[in-house]
Scaffold this motif. Sequence first.
Motif, PDB file in Angstrom:
ATOM      1  N   HIS A  14     -28.424  -7.156  -5.606  1.00  0.00           N
ATOM      2  CA  HIS A  14     -28.377  -8.483  -5.142  1.00  0.00           C
ATOM      3  C   HIS A  14     -26.633  -8.559  -3.497  1.00  0.00           C
ATOM      4  CE1 HIS A  14     -28.593  -9.695  -9.115  1.00  0.00           C
ATOM      5  NE2 HIS A  14     -29.973 -10.533  -8.668  1.00  0.00           N
ATOM      6  N   SER A  59     -25.925 -17.306  -2.802  1.00  0.00           N
ATOM      7  CA  SER A  59     -26.844 -15.973  -3.479  1.00  0.00           C
ATOM      8  C   SER A  59     -25.318 -15.989  -4.571  1.00  0.00           C
ATOM      9  CB  SER A  59     -27.670 -15.084  -3.069  1.00  0.00           C
ATOM     10  OG  SER A  59     -28.357 -14.149  -4.478  1.00  0.00           O
ATOM     11  N   THR A  65     -26.323 -16.432  -8.327  1.00  0.00           N
ATOM     12  CA  THR A  65     -26.414 -15.602  -9.661  1.00  0.00           C
ATOM     13  C   THR A  65     -25.885 -15.479 -10.885  1.00  0.00           C
ATOM     14  OG1 THR A  65     -27.826 -13.888  -7.492  1.00  0.00           O
ATOM     15  CG2 THR A  65     -27.649 -13.186  -9.763  1.00  0.00           C
ATOM     16  N   GLY A  75     -31.687  -8.780  -1.835  1.00  0.00           N
ATOM     17  CA  GLY A  75     -32.240 -10.283  -2.153  1.00  0.00           C
ATOM     18  C   GLY A  75     -31.657 -11.517  -1.386  1.00  0.00           C
TER      19      GLY A  75
END
Length: 239
Positions: A174, A213, A217, A59
């Motif tokens: 992730h 990220s 998220t 991810g």
Amino acid sequence: MGHQQGWWARGLAAVAVLAVGGCTAVDDPAAPRVSDAKPPVSSSTGAPGGGSDTGTLPGVPTAEQARAELGELKVAPHGSMSGYSRAKFPHWASQGESCDSRETVLERDGTNVTRDGECRAVSGRWVSVYDGKTFTDASDLDIDHMVPLANAWRSGANTWTQEKRKAFANDLTHPQLLAVSAASNRSKGDQGPDEWQPPSQTYWCTYARAWVSVKSTYELSVTENEKSTLTDMLGTCPS
């Protein structure tokens, strides 16, 4: 961010399916390997390694995507550590077939990994992307939370439910979990990128992309210094 709530709901549904399958979660917050109170280690430079590619880490966004996500993150000072405990982020959770999150990451990040009947890695080869060191004994490795649990607590996770904190602590979708040398993980502790960066500078691009990220998220905030350092680290990415 409805799409983020959607993936989280699907993730919880998957955890529920595993639980119905009869697997017992391995959620021992007292285990030494998963303590935020990481013991000090002697300095060790080691040879640079790890590369700028994402390897097995899932991810990871492109540098362009990470820059856009970083620009949208809330900037705020660190919150209080009041009430924090690793027990509020249960791990390592069962992933089925006697395996937990730790063993799943060890198998994912290693090569030629063999397991015993209890899913423990008994042989294999691992390269720690933080410092470029190679290992053949899984006990020399820690599973690092890219965004440490204590950092998450101070940037928004203190308001989450226990269930969501468990999902965060065991996130295999992730770029949140990776196997690295115990020395590098304990050197990092709960520090943000403005306080600690991987010794291997060739991994800075991937590290910054992954950190941004995860924070994006989970809608976690960043400090001004954190954002500035992440911007610099993203600047090491190839054009």
